[in-house]
Motif scaffolding. Structure first.
Motif, PDB file in Angstrom:
ATOM      1  N   LEU A 270       0.857  -1.181   0.000  1.00  0.00           N
ATOM      2  CA  LEU A 270       0.000   0.000   0.000  1.00  0.00           C
ATOM      3  C   LEU A 270       0.892   1.229   0.000  1.00  0.00           C
ATOM      4  O   LEU A 270       1.749   1.377   0.872  1.00  0.00           O
ATOM      5  N   ASN A 271       0.706   2.087  -0.979  1.00  0.00           N
ATOM      6  CA  ASN A 271       1.495   3.320  -1.068  1.00  0.00           C
ATOM      7  C   ASN A 271       2.997   3.024  -1.089  1.00  0.00           C
ATOM      8  O   ASN A 271       3.795   3.737  -0.493  1.00  0.00           O
TER       9      ASN A 271
ATOM     10  N   MET B  11       4.583   0.601   0.350  1.00  0.00           N
ATOM     11  CA  MET B  11       5.121  -0.011   1.562  1.00  0.00           C
ATOM     12  C   MET B  11       4.308  -1.253   1.924  1.00  0.00           C
ATOM     13  O   MET B  11       3.138  -1.367   1.549  1.00  0.00           O
ATOM     14  N   THR B  12       4.944  -2.149   2.661  1.00  0.00           N
ATOM     15  CA  THR B  12       4.282  -3.388   3.067  1.00  0.00           C
ATOM     16  C   THR B  12       3.326  -3.119   4.213  1.00  0.00           C
ATOM     17  O   THR B  12       3.669  -2.436   5.175  1.00  0.00           O
ATOM     18  N   THR B  13       2.135  -3.687   4.109  1.00  0.00           N
ATOM     19  CA  THR B  13       1.206  -3.670   5.226  1.00  0.00           C
ATOM     20  C   THR B  13       0.739  -5.091   5.480  1.00  0.00           C
ATOM     21  O   THR B  13       0.465  -5.843   4.550  1.00  0.00           O
TER      22      THR B  13
ATOM     23  N   ALA C  67      -0.374  -3.002  10.741  1.00  0.00           N
ATOM     24  CA  ALA C  67      -1.713  -3.226  10.205  1.00  0.00           C
ATOM     25  C   ALA C  67      -2.687  -3.745  11.252  1.00  0.00           C
ATOM     26  O   ALA C  67      -3.840  -4.042  10.927  1.00  0.00           O
TER      27      ALA C  67
ATOM     28  N   ARG D 238       1.007   9.322  12.960  1.00  0.00           N
ATOM     29  CA  ARG D 238       0.788   9.251  11.516  1.00  0.00           C
ATOM     30  C   ARG D 238       0.349  10.611  10.967  1.00  0.00           C
ATOM     31  O   ARG D 238      -0.437  11.321  11.587  1.00  0.00           O
TER      32      ARG D 238
ATOM     33  N   ASN E 110      -0.974   9.208   5.609  1.00  0.00           N
ATOM     34  CA  ASN E 110      -0.398   7.905   5.961  1.00  0.00           C
ATOM     35  C   ASN E 110      -1.349   7.169   6.918  1.00  0.00           C
ATOM     36  O   ASN E 110      -1.004   6.832   8.034  1.00  0.00           O
TER      37      ASN E 110
ATOM     38  N   TRP F 294      -3.929   4.317   8.684  1.00  0.00           N
ATOM     39  CA  TRP F 294      -3.994   2.878   8.899  1.00  0.00           C
ATOM     40  C   TRP F 294      -4.778   2.267   7.745  1.00  0.00           C
ATOM     41  O   TRP F 294      -5.742   2.865   7.268  1.00  0.00           O
TER      42      TRP F 294
ATOM     43  N   GLN G  71      -1.758   1.380   6.417  1.00  0.00           N
ATOM     44  CA  GLN G  71      -0.433   1.544   5.843  1.00  0.00           C
ATOM     45  C   GLN G  71       0.626   1.431   6.935  1.00  0.00           C
ATOM     46  O   GLN G  71       0.351   1.667   8.116  1.00  0.00           O
ATOM     47  N   TRP G  72       1.836   1.080   6.512  1.00  0.00           N
ATOM     48  CA  TRP G  72       2.962   1.095   7.444  1.00  0.00           C
ATOM     49  C   TRP G  72       3.105   2.500   8.006  1.00  0.00           C
ATOM     50  O   TRP G  72       3.168   3.475   7.256  1.00  0.00           O
TER      51      TRP G  72
END
Length: 494
Positions: free
Chosen positions: A60-61, A63-65, A113, A332, A336, A338, A340-341
Motif C-alpha cells: 500500500l502506497n 510499503m508493506t502492510t 496493520a 501518523r 499515511n 492505517w 499503511q505502514w
C-alpha cells in the motif's frame, strides 16, 4: 478470542532490552524475554478481529502492510493466551518456515496493520511469534521431519538467504532432492553476514540449518554460481533451478572524493565484522574497524542503524547518521492512514546505544552529502554537506532543493554508505541469457516465478529487488510450489 477485554485490561509490552550501556560491551542478543504470564497477556490483547488485516500482506502506497506469509496471527495469539504452546507452534509453522528469523529481524508490518493500532498501541505480535518458536526449540518440538518418499527429482537453489532456505525447505517436504549453493563460507546469506550478531545471532541460523540438513537438504558453501559453477551447467545438471541470490549490487554515491580511502559500503563493513567475529572473536583483525574514529553513516534505514550499533561496539570516537529526509513526527500524518505502514519517528536499538554511550541521538536530518575531503595520504578526513528540502513537483518527481548557508564540514575517518541496493549482480545471469526487467532484476512474474528459461525460477530480492525477510520467505515458498507443479504436474504445497 480467549479474553474479550484483553485489549482493555493489558497494555502493550514490546520485547524488553538489555541496558544499552552494558550490551555494547559484547555481541550477545541485545533483547531479553518476557515471562510466560506477560506473553499470555500480550496474546490476550489480540481481538480476533472479524476482518483481521495483520495477516494480509500487500503493498500500500509503496510499503508493506500486514504479513506477507499470511501468518495465522489471531489463532496463535489466542493459543498462547490459553497456554497451548505446541498448538501455537504448529499454527506458526503452517505459514512460516522460520519464525525465529522474522521474530528477531523483521520490522513487523503485521503490527502496523493491527486493527487495535487504529487508536491504541498494537498487539506485540513479533514478541509472541518469537516466544512460540523459542519455546518449541526449548521443549524439543522443533525436530527434523524428513519426507517418507523421494521423487528422484533434483532441484538446485542458488543462494541460502531466507528465500533460498524457504524454497529448499518446501521442496524437500515434497520429496525432491534439494541442493543449496552459497558463495560464502557460512549458510544464511544476508541473514548471516548482513544482520549483526547482536540482532540475529548466528547460532539461531545454524540451529535451523542443522534441522534442514537432517531433513535431507544438501548445502554447498564456498560455491559461487557463475564463477565456480556455470549457471548453464547447473541448469543442465538439475531438473529445476531456483535463483534466490538476493540483490547484492550496492547503490553508490557519485560525489567528489568518492575514491578516497576509508569510504566503504555498509554491507562490506557488516560482513567483515561478522566473519571476523565468528572466525576468531575479532582476534584475526580482518575487519573494517571503527575504533577511535569519527564515523559517518550515510543512510537512514535499518542497515544504517546496524552500522551504528556495530561502530559503538568497536569503540568509535564520534558517530553521525545522515538522513536525507526531515525528522518525522511521532504520529501518523493524514496521508499515511492505517493500515499503511506507519511512517513515524522511531528510536531503534542502534540509536539508543549511540545516545547512551556518546550522549545524544546520532541522526542529522535533511542532510545531503556534497563531497568527501581527504588528507595528504588519500584518506577521507571530512564530509561536506548541505541541508535540503525534499518535495514532489507537478509531475510527481522527487526534487531536492539545497538551502543556501547551511553548508557544513564533518570530521570523518570512516564513512559507511548505507543507501541500499540497486538489484542483483547480473553478469552470470546475462551470460546464461536470463532476461532482466527494467530495474535489472530477474524477469519473472510474481505468482509464477518462471524466467524466460524453462525450468529456471527466481524468487526473493533477486526477483523483486531489495525487500524484507518476510517477503523473501513468502516468495521462496511460492516459488517452491510452482517448481513442484512444474516437476510433477501438480502440487500439494501451500
Amino acid at each position: 478470542m480467549g479474553k474479550p477485554t484483553g485489549f482493555i485490561d493489558y497494555t502493550r509490552k514490546p520485547l524488553p532490552e538489555r541496558d544499552p550501556k552494558e550490551r555494547v560491551k559484547d555481541w550477545d542478543d541485545y533483547t531479553l524475554r518476557h515471562q510466560e504470564q506477560e506473553l499470555q497477556q500480550q496474546g490476550a490483547r489480540c481481538m480476533d478481529c472479524g476482518v483481521p488485516t495483520c495477516h494480509t500482506g500487500m503493498m500500500l502506497n509503496g510499503m508493506t502492510t500486514g504479513c506477507p506469509v499470511h501468518h495465522l496471527i489471531p489463532e496463535w495469539n489466542d493459543l498462547v493466551y490459553q497456554g497451548q504452546w505446541k498448538e501455537a507452534l504448529e499454527r506458526e509453522h503452517e505459514r512460516n518456515n522460520f519464525p525465529e528469523f522474522t521474530g528477531m529481524a523483521c520490522p513487523a508490518p503485521c503490527e502496523g496493520a493491527c486493527v487495535l493500532g487504529i487508536n491504541e498501541p498494537p498487539v506485540a505480535i513479533r514478541s509472541v511469534e518469537l516466544a512460540i518458536v523459542e519455546r518449541g526449540f526449548k521443549e524439543g518440538w522443533v525436530k527434523p521431519t524428513p519426507p517418507t518418499d523421494r521423487t528422484g527429482k533434483k532441484v538446485a537453489i542458488v543462494g541460502s538467504g531466507p528465500a533460498g532456505l524457504a524454497a529448499a525447505a518446501q521442496l524437500n517436504k515434497a520429496g525432491h532432492l534439494v541442493t543449496v549453493y552459497e558463495r560464502h563460507d557460512r549458510i544464511g546469506g544476508l541473514l548471516t553476514y548482513g544482520i549483526p550478531e547482536m540482532k540475529l545471532p548466528y547460532q539461531v541460523i545454524e540451529r535451523r540449518v542443522n534441522i534442514l540438513q537432517a531433513e535431507g537438504i544438501m548445502f554447498q558453501p564456498n560455491t559461487e554460481i557463475g564463477k565456480d559453477y556455470p549457471l548453464k551447467k547447473l541448469h543442465s545438471d538439475f531438473d529445476a533451478v531456483i535463483l534466490c541470490g538476493g540483490a547484492a549490487k550496492h547503490r553508490d554515491i557519485e560525489v567528489e572524493g568518492r575514491g578516497l580511502e576509508g569510504i566503504h559500503f555498509a554491507m562490506d563493513f557488516l560482513h567483515t565484522n561478522t566473519k571476523s567475529l565468528l572466525d576468531s572473536g575479532h582476534e584475526d583483525g580482518v575487519y573494517i574497524s571503527a575504533k577511535d574514529k569519527d564515523v559517518i553513516v550515510i543512510g537512514g534505514g535499518d542497515t544504517g542503524t546496524d552500522c551504528l550499533a556495530t561502530s559503538v561496539r568497536h569503540g568509535c570516537r564520534s558517530l553521525t547518521q545522515f538522513d536525507i529526509y526531515p525528522k518525522k513526527g511521532t504520529e501518523r500524518e493524514p496521508d499515511n492512514p492505517w493500515p499503511q505502514w506507519p511512517v513515524i519517528h522511531r528510536v531503534e536499538y542502534g540509536h539508543k546505544e549511540a545516545a547512551a554511550v556518546l550522549g545524544e541521538d546520532p541522526r542529522a536530518y535533511a542532510v545531503m552529502t556534497k563531497r568527501f575531503i581527504g588528507d595528504d595520504q588519500g584518506q577521507v578526513a571530512f564530509v561536506e554537506t548541505v541541508e535540503v528540502e525534499t518535495f514532489m513537483n507537478a509531475e510527481g518527481k522527487k526534487i531536492r532543493k539545497e538551502l543556501p548557508g547551511t553548508e557544513k564540514r564533518w570530521p570523518a575517518q570512516l564513512v559507511l554508505l548505507a543507501i541500499g541496493f540497486s538489484g542483483p549482480e547480473t553478469e552470470f545471469l546475462t551470460e546464461a541469457n536470463v532476461q532482466l526487467n527494467n530495474r535489472s532484476n530477474v524477469k519473472a512474474e510474481y505468482g509464477t516465478y518462471r524466467t524466460n528459461i524453462d525450468g529456471l525460477f527466481a524468487a526473493g530480492d533477486m526477483r523483486r529487488g531489495q525487500s524484507l525477510i518476510v517477503w523473501a520467505i513468502n516468495e521462496g515458498r511460492e516459488a517452491a510450489r510452482e517448481c513442484d507443479k512444474y516437476l510433477m504436474g501438480e502440487t500439494s504445497l501451500p
